[in-house]
Scaffold this active site. Sequence first.
Site, PDB file in Angstrom:
ATOM      1  N   THR A  24       0.862  -1.176   0.000  1.00 28.63           N
ATOM      2  CA  THR A  24       0.000   0.000   0.000  1.00 28.63           C
ATOM      3  C   THR A  24       0.901   1.229   0.000  1.00 28.63           C
ATOM      4  OG1 THR A  24      -1.698  -1.204   1.187  1.00 28.63           O
ATOM      5  CG2 THR A  24      -1.795   1.201   1.291  1.00 28.63           C
ATOM      6  N   GLY A  53       5.012  -6.741  -7.846  1.00 26.37           N
ATOM      7  CA  GLY A  53       4.299  -7.919  -8.341  1.00 26.37           C
ATOM      8  C   GLY A  53       2.852  -7.588  -8.667  1.00 26.37           C
ATOM      9  N   ASN A  55       1.489  -4.657  -9.234  1.00 26.55           N
ATOM     10  CA  ASN A  55       1.391  -3.725 -10.362  1.00 26.55           C
ATOM     11  C   ASN A  55       1.402  -4.484 -11.682  1.00 26.55           C
ATOM     12  OD1 ASN A  55       1.524  -1.550  -8.608  1.00 26.55           O
ATOM     13  ND2 ASN A  55       3.688  -1.131  -8.985  1.00 26.55           N
ATOM     14  N   THR A 178      15.285  -2.389 -19.722  1.00 26.65           N
ATOM     15  CA  THR A 178      14.515  -1.184 -20.033  1.00 26.65           C
ATOM     16  C   THR A 178      15.368   0.042 -19.725  1.00 26.65           C
ATOM     17  OG1 THR A 178      13.441  -1.116 -17.861  1.00 26.65           O
ATOM     18  CG2 THR A 178      12.287  -2.315 -19.604  1.00 26.65           C
ATOM     19  N   THR A 208       6.808   6.677 -12.228  1.00 26.15           N
ATOM     20  CA  THR A 208       6.740   5.630 -11.206  1.00 26.15           C
ATOM     21  C   THR A 208       5.968   4.427 -11.732  1.00 26.15           C
ATOM     22  OG1 THR A 208       6.469   7.461  -9.667  1.00 26.15           O
ATOM     23  CG2 THR A 208       6.254   5.243  -8.749  1.00 26.15           C
ATOM     24  N   ASP A 212       7.019  -1.728 -14.174  1.00 28.37           N
ATOM     25  CA  ASP A 212       6.017  -2.758 -13.848  1.00 28.37           C
ATOM     26  C   ASP A 212       4.927  -2.817 -14.922  1.00 28.37           C
ATOM     27  OD1 ASP A 212       7.427  -3.277 -11.545  1.00 28.37           O
ATOM     28  OD2 ASP A 212       6.204  -1.927 -10.317  1.00 28.37           O
TER      29      ASP A 212
HETATM   30  N1  LIG Z   1      10.049   9.256 -20.037  1.00 24.73           N
HETATM   31  C1  LIG Z   1       9.542   8.213 -20.699  1.00 24.73           C
HETATM   32  N2  LIG Z   1       8.996   8.374 -21.922  1.00 24.73           N
HETATM   33  C2  LIG Z   1       8.483   7.329 -22.602  1.00 24.73           C
HETATM   34  N3  LIG Z   1       8.460   6.063 -22.132  1.00 24.73           N
HETATM   35  C3  LIG Z   1       8.983   5.841 -20.928  1.00 24.73           C
HETATM   36  C4  LIG Z   1       9.552   6.886 -20.129  1.00 24.73           C
HETATM   37  N4  LIG Z   1       9.983   6.339 -18.969  1.00 24.73           N
HETATM   38  C5  LIG Z   1       9.710   5.025 -19.043  1.00 24.73           C
HETATM   39  N5  LIG Z   1       9.102   4.713 -20.203  1.00 24.73           N
HETATM   40  C6  LIG Z   1       8.652   3.376 -20.645  1.00 24.73           C
HETATM   41  O1  LIG Z   1       8.626   2.501 -19.531  1.00 24.73           O
HETATM   42  C7  LIG Z   1       9.560   1.431 -19.696  1.00 24.73           C
HETATM   43  C8  LIG Z   1      10.196   1.097 -18.360  1.00 24.73           C
HETATM   44  O2  LIG Z   1      10.782   2.255 -17.818  1.00 24.73           O
HETATM   45  P1  LIG Z   1      12.055   2.228 -16.846  1.00 24.73           P
HETATM   46  O3  LIG Z   1      12.211   3.607 -16.323  1.00 24.73           O
HETATM   47  O4  LIG Z   1      13.223   1.647 -17.576  1.00 24.73           O
HETATM   48  O5  LIG Z   1      11.625   1.184 -15.721  1.00 24.73           O
HETATM   49  P2  LIG Z   1      11.587   1.322 -14.087  1.00 24.73           P
HETATM   50  O6  LIG Z   1      10.251   1.872 -13.781  1.00 24.73           O
HETATM   51  O7  LIG Z   1      11.801  -0.072 -13.616  1.00 24.73           O
HETATM   52  O8  LIG Z   1      12.724   2.229 -13.744  1.00 24.73           O
HETATM   53  C9  LIG Z   1      10.546   1.915 -20.742  1.00 24.73           C
HETATM   54  O9  LIG Z   1      11.122   0.823 -21.434  1.00 24.73           O
HETATM   55  C10 LIG Z   1       9.662   2.787 -21.628  1.00 24.73           C
HETATM   56  O10 LIG Z   1       8.925   1.986 -22.534  1.00 24.73           O
END
Ligand SMILES: Nc1ncnc2c1ncn2[C@@H]1O[C@H](COP(=O)(O)OP(=O)(O)O)[C@@H](O)[C@H]1O
Length: 265
Positions: A24, A53, A55, A178, A208, A212
């Site tokens: 939460t 998980g 999410n 990613t 955020t 996930d």
């Molecule tokens: N600023 C952004 N603009 C567009 N897509 C994004 C952006 N941030 C994240 N994403 C998308 O979300 C995916 C996961 O983001 P990432 O930041 O690598 O993961 P985490 O939330 O685990 O840090 C990316 O591969 C992309 O597809």
Amino acid sequence: MSLSEHLPSDSVVYDVVVVGSCMTDLVSYTPRLPKAGETIHGHKFFIGFGGKGANQCIQAARLGAKSAMVGKVGKDSFGDNYIENFKSNGVSTDYVSQTDEASTGVAPITVNEEVKTIFNPAPAIADLDPEFYKETDVFCCNESEAEILTGIEVCNVASAGKAGSALLEKGCRSVIITLGAEGSVLMSLDKRTPHYIPTKKVKAVDTTGAGDSFVGALAFYMAYYPCMELEEMSRRACDIASVSVQSQGTQVSYPYRAQLPQELF
Ligand SMILES: Nc1ncnc2c1ncn2[C@@H]1O[C@H](COP(=O)(O)OP(=O)(O)O)[C@@H](O)[C@H]1O
Ligand SMILES: *[C@@H]1O[C@H](CO)[C@@H](O)[C@H](O)[C@H]1NC(C)=O
């Protein structure tokens, strides 16, 4: 824990099963972070459903996957609400239990050999049990997790390729790293050359839980489009995650199938 002990007699088959955490989120918006012991005014507060998980499971369910969560919550109002949240998102809670002890750790359990596995090493630990690399179909992590696991600093496509090679050396069959706004990099034992998958350029409001959203969407494609190339699944998962960053919050920002372009399905 042996899962078979918990199988209801009229057991149902799920296409996406997530073993992981349900948290939460108690979110306060403040002008700045308080110093130790300091009380400051906040202007907004909300309670949200989170946990990596959960999410992922909810994103898969919102895309239409027949999903079940395996996890444990407390025997308290947060736990009760979480179970309601799963139900209202169409996620089975048959394997979500409640405990009156302090929060309980979870173990990865293979439920069904036909359900392919994605392993998301979050939070990452450098000495991860080597079995996780070998037993997983798709190993999916972000830049900082890849760095903790390989010792290689990941900040762009080239360095993601190096870290990806190191993860293949550890026994992974397929690796997706990613890269936030840059998208993702995919590698596999049979295609060792890093394949870069850019994401759509969008105006990010709150990233955020983007990772996930990505993993949940990937699970959806693996379950429902088993013949689709991992590269194409990864491209679509990037598109879905990029929708989730365009509004505030974690699960509240995850798109439903009906809100997405139909060519994604
Ligand atoms: N600023 C952004 N603009 C567009 N897509 C994004 C952006 N941030 C994240 N994403 C998308 O979300 C995916 C996961 O983001 P990432 O930041 O690598 O993961 P985490 O939330 O685990 O840090 C990316 O591969 C992309 O597809
Ligand atoms: C990657 O995920 C971890 C959770 O394991 C998170 O703490 C970290 O901020 C993420 N890294 C990036 C670069 O987004």
